[in-house]
Design an enzyme around this catalytic site. Structure first.
Site, PDB file in Angstrom:
ATOM      1  N   ASN A 186      44.408  42.036  40.476  1.00  0.00           N
ATOM      2  CA  ASN A 186      43.664  40.774  40.505  1.00  0.00           C
ATOM      3  C   ASN A 186      42.296  41.069  39.897  1.00  0.00           C
ATOM      4  O   ASN A 186      41.428  41.625  40.558  1.00  0.00           O
ATOM      5  CB  ASN A 186      43.535  40.262  41.942  1.00  0.00           C
ATOM      6  CG  ASN A 186      42.803  38.943  42.040  1.00  0.00           C
ATOM      7  OD1 ASN A 186      42.262  38.435  41.058  1.00  0.00           O
ATOM      8  ND2 ASN A 186      42.760  38.382  43.237  1.00  0.00           N
TER       9      ASN A 186
ATOM     10  N   ARG B  73      47.600  38.184  39.320  1.00  0.00           N
ATOM     11  CA  ARG B  73      47.098  36.841  39.612  1.00  0.00           C
ATOM     12  C   ARG B  73      46.425  36.320  38.352  1.00  0.00           C
ATOM     13  O   ARG B  73      45.534  36.958  37.798  1.00  0.00           O
ATOM     14  CB  ARG B  73      46.084  36.885  40.749  1.00  0.00           C
ATOM     15  CG  ARG B  73      45.390  35.544  41.001  1.00  0.00           C
ATOM     16  CD  ARG B  73      44.379  35.669  42.120  1.00  0.00           C
ATOM     17  NE  ARG B  73      43.658  34.413  42.334  1.00  0.00           N
ATOM     18  CZ  ARG B  73      42.349  34.244  42.121  1.00  0.00           C
ATOM     19  NH1 ARG B  73      41.629  35.259  41.683  1.00  0.00           N
ATOM     20  NH2 ARG B  73      41.771  33.092  42.355  1.00  0.00           N
TER      21      ARG B  73
ATOM     22  N   HIS C  71      43.821  28.457  44.212  1.00  0.00           N
ATOM     23  CA  HIS C  71      44.200  29.143  45.457  1.00  0.00           C
ATOM     24  C   HIS C  71      45.666  28.914  45.817  1.00  0.00           C
ATOM     25  O   HIS C  71      46.069  29.043  46.969  1.00  0.00           O
ATOM     26  CB  HIS C  71      43.309  28.683  46.637  1.00  0.00           C
ATOM     27  CG  HIS C  71      41.940  29.267  46.633  1.00  0.00           C
ATOM     28  ND1 HIS C  71      40.845  28.608  47.136  1.00  0.00           N
ATOM     29  CD2 HIS C  71      41.463  30.448  46.172  1.00  0.00           C
ATOM     30  CE1 HIS C  71      39.755  29.345  46.994  1.00  0.00           C
ATOM     31  NE2 HIS C  71      40.117  30.468  46.413  1.00  0.00           N
TER      32      HIS C  71
ATOM     33  N   ARG D 296      28.754  28.566  45.130  1.00  0.00           N
ATOM     34  CA  ARG D 296      29.136  27.413  44.304  1.00  0.00           C
ATOM     35  C   ARG D 296      28.819  26.107  45.027  1.00  0.00           C
ATOM     36  O   ARG D 296      28.920  26.025  46.252  1.00  0.00           O
ATOM     37  CB  ARG D 296      30.624  27.471  43.959  1.00  0.00           C
ATOM     38  CG  ARG D 296      30.999  28.628  43.064  1.00  0.00           C
ATOM     39  CD  ARG D 296      32.499  28.703  42.840  1.00  0.00           C
ATOM     40  NE  ARG D 296      33.035  29.991  43.243  1.00  0.00           N
ATOM     41  CZ  ARG D 296      34.329  30.289  43.301  1.00  0.00           C
ATOM     42  NH1 ARG D 296      35.224  29.376  43.008  1.00  0.00           N
ATOM     43  NH2 ARG D 296      34.718  31.480  43.690  1.00  0.00           N
TER      44      ARG D 296
ATOM     45  N   GLU E  28      47.789  36.986  49.362  1.00  0.00           N
ATOM     46  CA  GLU E  28      48.136  36.626  47.989  1.00  0.00           C
ATOM     47  C   GLU E  28      48.814  37.776  47.265  1.00  0.00           C
ATOM     48  O   GLU E  28      49.708  37.555  46.430  1.00  0.00           O
ATOM     49  CB  GLU E  28      46.864  36.205  47.247  1.00  0.00           C
ATOM     50  CG  GLU E  28      46.224  34.942  47.780  1.00  0.00           C
ATOM     51  CD  GLU E  28      44.780  34.790  47.365  1.00  0.00           C
ATOM     52  OE1 GLU E  28      44.486  33.846  46.608  1.00  0.00           O
ATOM     53  OE2 GLU E  28      43.943  35.613  47.803  1.00  0.00           O
TER      54      GLU E  28
END
Length: 399
Positions: A8, A97, A185, A246, A384
């Protein structure tokens, strides 16, 4: 030991996990970790789940090596460290990913130079993530050309949303160019949704559920029949919830004001929206929720309250998209570990009949609601990396 390598890649980090095939895919990564500080002073942190050992090693980087070169060096370092730590390990496949699959890629895919070339065209849709995801793939083509690679997309899980949920109210020509809501996500939501039948029962797991993936990057997803019906992130991963640095959803007029009155250009706006806002911007202290929870500063309390308020508002919105709310599921770093955040969000949602059991919430139990709560509330760790490994094994027919 035959194993699946999961990568990732971010702008300044490269996470990895190694899942044994014994002979089927293991539930837990044997080795995992990340190289962080790429572009500055790269440092690798890793752990061995079998022994519990933890490792930290600095990378030696020749002077003048650019960020691309440091990414490649980081990948080489990870391979070298794995072989030193587990001599004889046989990496039979790699899974990645990839943030953006666009309209074309709605399922995992075997990666070739042609596919990667097509994914390169999506860089304008995810300029802060896609290039780094693809760089690791291209490096692996050179470093381990015999190893087959599989790409798994964060956008893919949301292909089942209500069709109307994908659109912005903008001219159709722009929508046709790909300016629409994609959602992200997805690999986290897919993993969590797979756990729900065992936790809620088959029938309730098919009902209306909201999953809150809360971390430095944060989003939510409305589930029905175990599938995405809508999600908080949109065209980019800066939309929706307030995050570590963010903004989340922001009045477009603010952007126009900053351009017209402050003279900010695209680079300055990108820095503001992605790196200077969220918990860090509001608190002026930290993007780390743990630091804010420990702080006595009023600005820290304000940042926490805004985070929880915006989260509760989004749950209300997604409850509509799901057609109700039978269960609320917390996951991600904050969702799994920050009991005060879960408690405050639950307070805002008291109108739904949702009620937490404080002791269960404090110990991060799987079920944290009271017996008379009208909404079940769960804490479900996401994984994940395992989801990517699962897709890699299935697509390549390895087990």
């Amino acid at each position: 030991m035959k194993a699946i390598l999961i990568l990732n890649a971010g702008s300044s980090s490269l996470k990895f996990a190694l899942f044994p095939m014994t002979p089927r895919l293991a539930d837990t990564a044997r080795l995992s970790g990340q190289v962080e500080g790429i572009g500055a002073e790269p440092l690798m942190h890793a752990k061995d789940s079998n022994t519990g050992e933890r490792f930290t090693e600095a990378l030696s980087v020749p002077e003048g090596t650019d960020q691309n070169g440091q990414h490649r060096l980081s990948l080489e370092f990870i391979f070298s460290w794995i072989q030193r730590h587990s001599p004889g390990v046989d990496i039979i496949a790699a899974g990645h990913r990839i943030v953006h699959g666009g309209d074309h890629y709605g399922a995992p895919v075997i990666l070739s130079e042609q596919v990667v070339g097509e994914l390169d065209t999506l860089v304008p849709l995810a300029p802060l993530h896609q290039p780094h995801n693809l760089r690791a793939i291209k490096s692996l083509f050179t470093l381990m050309p015999e190893v087959k690679q599989v790409g798994c997309f964060d956008t893919a899980f949301h292909r089942t949303r209500h069709p109307v949920a994908a659109h912005f109210p903008i001219p159709r020509a722009l929508t046709n160019e790909g300016i629409k809501r994609y959602g992200f996500h997805g690999l986290s939501y897919e993993f969590v949704s797979r756990q729900l039948p065992d936790l809620l029962g088959e029938e309730k797991a098919r009902g209306p559920i909201v999953v809150a993936h809360l971390g430095n990057g944060a989003s939510m997803c409305a589930l029905r029949d175990g599938q995405s019906r809508d999600t908080s992130m949109g065209f980019t991963a800066v939309d929706g919830l307030m995050m570590g640095t963010r903004t989340g959803a922001l009045d477009p007029g603010v952007i126009l004001h900053l351009v017209e009155q402050k003279g900010m250009d695209a680079k300055a706006l990108t820095n503001l929206l992605y790196k200077q806002s969220g918990l860090l911007g509001v608190s002026g202290i930290s993007q780390d929720m743990r630091a804010l929870l420990e702080s006595d500063e009023a600005s820290a309390r304000e940042a926490i309250e805004l985070f929880c308020y915006r989260a509760a508002c989004m749950i209300g919105q997604l409850t509509m998209a799901a057609g109700g709310l039978d269960a609320l599921v917390f996951t991600g770093g904050i969702g799994e570990h920050a009991a005060p955040i879960r408690a405050r969000i639950a307070e805002w949602l008291g109108w739904t009949g949702l009620a937490l059991y404080p002791a269960a919430n404090q110990r991060h139990a799987t079920r944290i609601h009271t017996r008379d709560s009208k909404v079940e509330v769960l804490v479900v760790p996401t994984n994940e990396e395992w989801m990517i490994a699962h897709h890699t094994v299935n697509l390549l027919g390895l087990g």
